[in-house]
Design a protein around this motif. Sequence first.
Motif: not given
Lengths: 287, 385, 350
Positions: A1-18, A140-146
């Motif tokens: 569960m913690v891992l899935v959570q980490a994966l989700v927030s990692g992908i979202l923050i990764g969008g901004v890094y991208a 973060l979800a909104v910024s990922f979409a943008i």
Amino acid sequence: MVLVQALVSGILIGGVYALIGIGLTIIFGVMRVINFAHGELMMIGMYLTYFLFTLLHVDPFVSVLITIPIMFAFGAFLQKTVINRILGSLPQNQILLTIGLGLIMSNTVMLAFTSDYKILTTSYSSSSLHIAGISVSQPLAVSFAITVAITAALYWFLMKTDTGQAIRATAQDREAAQLMGINVRRMSILAFGIGASLAGTAGALISPTYYVFPQVGSAFTLKAFVITVLGGMGSVVGATLGGIIIGVVESVGAVTISSDWKDVLVFAIFLVVLLVKPSGLMGKSRM
Amino acid sequence: MRTRLTALIALLCLAVPGVSFAAGKVKLGFVNTITGAEAPIGENLTNGVTMAIEDLKKKGIEVDLVKEDDTGKPEKALSAFEKLATRDDVAGVVGPYTSACANAVASRADQYKVPLLVPVAAKEEITQKGYKFVYRLNAPADVYSSVILDTILALDKPKTIAYVYANTDFGISTVKTAKEYAARVGLKEVADEKYQKGAPDFRSTLSKIKGLSPDLVFMVSYEVDAITLMRQSKEIGLAPKAFLGAGAGFTTAQFLEQKEVSNLVFSSTQWTDDVNWPGAKDFYNRYKAKFGKEPTYHAACAYEAMRIMAETAAANGGDREKTRAGLRSGSWKGIMGDVKFTDYEKFTNQNRHEMLVQQIQAGKYETVSPAKYATKKPVYPFRWK
Amino acid sequence: MKSRAASAAGTVLLLAALAVLVAFPAFVSNPYALHIMILLFLATGQGEAWNIIGGYTGQYSVGHAAYFGAGAYGTLVLLQKWNIAPWYGAWAGVAVALLLSLLIGTICFRLRGPYFVLASIAVAEIVRLTVLNVPSVTNGAEGVLISDLPPFTIGGWVVTDFSTKVPFYYIALALAIVTVLATWAVQNSKLGYYFQAIREDQDAAHSLGISLNFYKNAALLISAFFTALAGVFYALYVRFIDPTTVLPLDLSVQIVLIAIIGGIGTIYGPMIGALVLIPLSEVLRSNVIADLLIKSGLVGVDSGLGIFLKGRLAQAHVLIYGILVVVVILFMPQGVLGFVRKLASRKEQG
């Protein structure tokens, strides 16, 4: 569960890094200049967003529409007045010039607005959606979409329009492009403008969940380097992938290894990629 | 123009050491972090000192203050201190702000025989090396943790504790003392998470801690990391019985403004405006009027340190040795309560300052402990709004 | 004929300058003045050391903080934890730096141009984070503080107890001179010839049978050696180190700046760079200019400009630094030395 959570927030923050990485990669692709002032461009975008929000009450996500053209103009101006003069010169001089520009930007901002941290508090700064026990940060979800929208638009621009193709041609071979009648100077200005506006956009998107101060840029500059090399310098798709990979590595690394070693992990991956495949994950297909 | 030029040249020649002390006039140094990453907190110290200088003027003490920027780097701090000690011939020095700089400068104070009053750096070591010329106004790192844990232990019997803190000198030395104290009172450590200052994403670390469901979450963070941490704690739904913040980022006006996430958070602090220390409230009001924002404890510490140093130096005609002796023997009462530099346990020339614990209640910092200073009862356990 | 006379005059000038530097502490006892001179020598050493790999061999390492930090940490950690005297510990620090340089060289020299620059940054960052994360050895973020240095003795004779700055002055001066001499030796040797061949054209050098890997590593090794010595000196002089002071990216950039502002690939370049940067940053940082302007009556204390200068100029020093960097790169791409030479040759021509 913690891992899935980490994966989700990692992908979202990764969008901004991208977004930060894409900006850097375009600048490098077209001009072969490593922009050490990239984080500072992002910082300026953050200040723009902050003042648009506090003075004019423009929502940070809407303000992207204003930030993009302003940052584009600023980037184009920098390219025209300063960067352009050192395009042919030694690489170490290019690096130092952008370092100098970064120092000028961050310290001018400090003189103007003091070194105080500015915090942008929106009604949704700490809101989250809960889906199957996983919390997803709303901003973060909104910024990922943008981010996705902007990346798609940029990709379309580079692949389908004449100007986009001219930029790609310049990135592939500057001299050949010039011979073919492409206005290389103009393409460079465009590229730096796009790079700056992407950095500014990343700044705008991270603002609601982060904070602003004059020295905020340097940490992101370093991150942008890692992302860009990881994806392959000059590759837009690569930088997108690289950003998300770094986001996930940081996030998952923090729970599986430890939060203090995760940055070492990021740099270690960076080195391994440099050694095994210096052209990066998407190195062959420039842009 | 010509006469001005001559004046300039004359001054250049005069810019050699050689200072005379008129009654009530004194030359002092102030080393602070004005630029660089620590500058935002440094600004509070600058403001506090500016106010102290004004107040001293009203009392007839004219301070010729030489400000030096250490940019947060120890070697720059040393360079600044050496300049103050040898070129500017100051009677005493207040500063530096950060633990690292103060630690480095303290090791030279005895060598140059210049009284150094450290206003707010927390590292214990600074006043543990037996330096004769080094004095410290604020309480060191161990008090940050003990005072806040004591407050909770008076309310409940928590069993487990998790640490989340910045990987900096202040973060590490404070958590080290917290761990010693927690071990003594039988609190079990379930997580120990250091982070790089300024990281944008703590979500995964926080959700890991959530999974361990500790009774207490103890945090040491600078400025805005505290806000990021609390925002993301809310997002993740981390809800221990209490969030404990050791000073710094948890005691700022900006943190207070984040009403959604800062409510009910405990923090230890060197100073609050609602204690009955003489002039504290007045200082708060005047500071707010002058600088347009609330003073942090850093500002109060810097103000009081400058006042003590200036008064002592002026009373001793700017003589360094006499000023040192004056600091050693004197006692003061002011916005930081009673100040007296003594030797105790491993410390020397350390003011045994009483730290306070405050909690944000209904959008305001309320002093909740120790009981004699308390304005409100602590609210426990923690819950999100 | 003329050039021989010029070089003779140059030698005389150099010896005179050296004599002045050696005699300096006898006439100036102000510790602050000595401190500035020491910083100057240290910067010269750092710049010259970088120059060997960056200037002569053309490999722009932006990770020299790693070697500097290795020297500094090696010395102080051994002194603090095991009480090993610094004149032995220093060599352990230098050895660590050399090992590190071999490791970094093997990894990074497979890359060229911008990739090499980025890799050198990454490795230095890994070193910094590692030092930060192994507190049992390095004290982590808390840093290593040494209150007193043991006196330096030979046999029973105390050479110096380090109570003043004078011994540090001479050590720093010696260090700078040795580094300069080493640069000179490299420049005038076969080694230096190979280095410069690599700088001018790697592929051509390779086709001439010059082993790129070997000579690049050799250059880095020499460079790391002197950078580590500078680190050792810094640690003993300041007696406090932590990852943010001896290992950050800022420091690596600073080292590169010294060489580039002065002019790379020359012996005098880094000296000039240090001469420009150190006094400038000190003057700007300590706000001497604003004080002088106000005291002289040119600017009133309570006038708007006076308040701005006193309150804000101190904050502007990094800004001015940045402007200087940009101006030098734009208008003097060969550094100050190159610029002066250009001016001189222009004068000669007409």
